[in-house]
Design an enzyme around this catalytic site. Structure first.
Site, short mmCIF file in Angstrom:
data_model
loop_
_atom_site.label_atom_id
_atom_site.label_comp_id
_atom_site.label_asym_id
_atom_site.label_seq_id
_atom_site.Cartn_x
_atom_site.Cartn_y
_atom_site.Cartn_z
N LYS A 1 34.32 24.26 20.12
CA LYS A 1 33.66 25.56 20.08
C LYS A 1 34.04 26.32 21.34
O LYS A 1 33.84 25.82 22.46
CB LYS A 1 32.13 25.39 20.03
CG LYS A 1 31.40 26.61 19.52
CD LYS A 1 31.67 26.84 18.04
CE LYS A 1 30.69 27.82 17.41
NZ LYS A 1 30.97 28.03 15.98
N THR B 1 31.61 22.35 14.84
CA THR B 1 31.61 23.11 16.10
C THR B 1 30.28 23.82 16.30
O THR B 1 29.87 24.07 17.43
CB THR B 1 32.76 24.12 16.14
OG1 THR B 1 32.58 25.12 15.14
CG2 THR B 1 34.10 23.42 15.94
N ASP B 2 29.58 24.12 15.21
CA ASP B 2 28.26 24.73 15.35
C ASP B 2 27.28 23.77 16.02
O ASP B 2 26.38 24.20 16.75
CB ASP B 2 27.73 25.16 13.98
CG ASP B 2 26.46 26.00 14.10
OD1 ASP B 2 26.55 27.12 14.61
OD2 ASP B 2 25.39 25.49 13.70
N PHE C 1 58.54 42.26 52.64
CA PHE C 1 59.34 41.63 51.59
C PHE C 1 60.79 42.09 51.74
O PHE C 1 61.12 43.25 51.45
CB PHE C 1 58.81 41.97 50.20
CG PHE C 1 59.45 41.14 49.10
CD1 PHE C 1 59.40 39.76 49.14
CD2 PHE C 1 60.09 41.76 48.03
CE1 PHE C 1 59.98 39.00 48.14
CE2 PHE C 1 60.66 41.01 47.02
CZ PHE C 1 60.61 39.63 47.08
N ARG D 1 54.20 46.79 53.67
CA ARG D 1 53.80 47.19 52.32
C ARG D 1 52.34 46.83 52.09
O ARG D 1 51.75 46.02 52.80
CB ARG D 1 54.66 46.48 51.27
CG ARG D 1 54.47 44.97 51.23
CD ARG D 1 55.17 44.35 50.03
NE ARG D 1 54.98 42.89 50.00
CZ ARG D 1 55.31 42.10 48.98
NH1 ARG D 1 55.87 42.64 47.89
NH2 ARG D 1 55.11 40.81 49.02
N GLN E 1 54.57 34.32 47.76
CA GLN E 1 54.67 32.86 47.65
C GLN E 1 54.19 32.19 48.94
O GLN E 1 53.50 31.16 48.91
CB GLN E 1 56.12 32.45 47.36
CG GLN E 1 56.59 32.77 45.96
CD GLN E 1 57.21 34.15 45.84
OE1 GLN E 1 56.92 35.06 46.62
NE2 GLN E 1 58.08 34.32 44.85
N ASN F 1 51.07 40.10 41.38
CA ASN F 1 51.33 41.07 42.43
C ASN F 1 50.94 42.46 41.92
O ASN F 1 51.61 43.04 41.07
CB ASN F 1 52.81 41.04 42.84
CG ASN F 1 53.04 41.66 44.20
OD1 ASN F 1 52.27 42.50 44.64
ND2 ASN F 1 54.11 41.24 44.86
N HIS G 1 51.20 45.81 42.30
CA HIS G 1 52.12 46.66 43.07
C HIS G 1 51.51 48.02 43.40
O HIS G 1 50.87 48.66 42.57
CB HIS G 1 53.41 46.88 42.27
CG HIS G 1 54.13 45.61 41.94
ND1 HIS G 1 54.71 44.82 42.90
CD2 HIS G 1 54.37 45.00 40.75
CE1 HIS G 1 55.28 43.78 42.32
NE2 HIS G 1 55.09 43.86 41.02
#
Length: 292
Positions: free
Chosen positions: A12, A58-59, A158, A175, A218, A244, A246
């Site tokens: 579930k 599943t109930d 970077f 940045r 990283q 990322n 940007h």
């Protein structure tokens, strides 16, 4: 060449549970969860012949979630995940392994004239996570956070990356670095001060993000995971996924203006996705079914 049934599970997914703890008529505490359960075991017959004699509906799983929440306070979500994961293999012979995932949505008390309101909340930022697996190979627990958005307006570079005729990205020594943190950490045992461990790991991740002068996302990822493991001996590994987010400088030259790093366009897609694992080299391996 034969055809056979491969690995399978069922359960579930996303049982929504809100538990109100009524300390008295006015003062309440709220727990808001999304619970998913998956079971595996001796279930070939239902796939191959439609024989459901080994199948727990599943109930019924949904009902167990609600009943367990009524039985006693939910507590920390790692505790609740363990209670559920241990129940199914113990209660139902065909079930060999149970896997439980829980997301907990934070609610902050609304400030009132007399202080925090005793029974009114606003939705908080981020989501807490816990997962547990219980089966013949053992029991393990993971905790985590997701959807925690963080940003640094400087302290990120970077450059020095591979370039060819398809590369249009310009190297930069300054940045905006932004991401939405998804982190999971695996515990070495099944007993811990779950609340304290979570709070410490969350704070450590954010502190490492802020304090690392980043030459790449990283590098920031590794620094975040390393810091968590360095501070908590009871953790075996940390897995992170960092999209990322940007932020691109807007070209204001057509309007006769310069832009010294002040006006940005926040792009939502496409985005770089950085994923990685930081682990102790002597840590026992994670169980295959562990719900990361």
């Amino acid at each position: 060449m034969g055809i056979v049934l491969g690995p399978n599970r069922y359960g579930k997914a996303e049982v929504r549970l809100v538990r109100v703890a009524r300390d008295d008529a006015v003062h309440h505490r709220i727990t808001d969860l999304n619970v998913s359960i998956a079971l595996s075991g001796d279930l070939a017959a239902t796939h191959l012949s439609g024989d459901n004699s080994a199948v727990l509906p599943t109930d019924t799983m949904r009902g167990i979630v609600y009943s367990f929440a009524r039985d006693r306070p939910v507590g920390e979500i790692e505790e609740f995940a363990l209670r559920l994961a241990r129940h199914f293999p113990a209660a139902y012979e065909p079930v060999h392994t149970a896997r439980v995932r829980i997301q907990a949505y934070p609610w902050d008390r609304i400030d009132a004239a007399e202080g925090p309101h005793p029974h009114a909340w606003s939705r908080g930022a981020g989501t807490r996570y816990a997962g547990a697996v219980c089966g013949p190979d053992g029991t393990q627990v993971v905790s985590g956070i997701e959807d925690v958005t963080v940003l640094k307006s400087t302290g990120s570079e970077f450059h020095g990356f591979l370039q060819d005729r398809y590369t249009t990205l310009q190297p930069t020594s300054d940045r905006v670095l932004a991401t939405s943190v998804q982190a999971r950490w695996r515990h070495t045992g099944t007993e811990a001060d779950w609340a304290d461990s979570y709070a410490q790991a969350r704070a450590t991740l954010l502190r490492a993000f802020a304090g690392t002068h980043s030459l790449a996302l990283q590098q920031t990822l590794y620094a975040m995971g390393e810091a968590v493991l360095a501070e908590q001996d009871g953790l075996a590994e940390v897995r992170l996924a960092l999209p990322n987010k940007h932020h691109f400088l807007v070209d204001l030259a057509p309007y006769g203006q310069d832009n010294p790093g002040e006006v940005y366009y926040a792009a939502d897609r496409p985005y770089g996705l950085i994923e990685g694992t930081v682990l102790r080299d002597d840590a026992p391996a994670a169980l295959p079914e562990l719900p990361w």
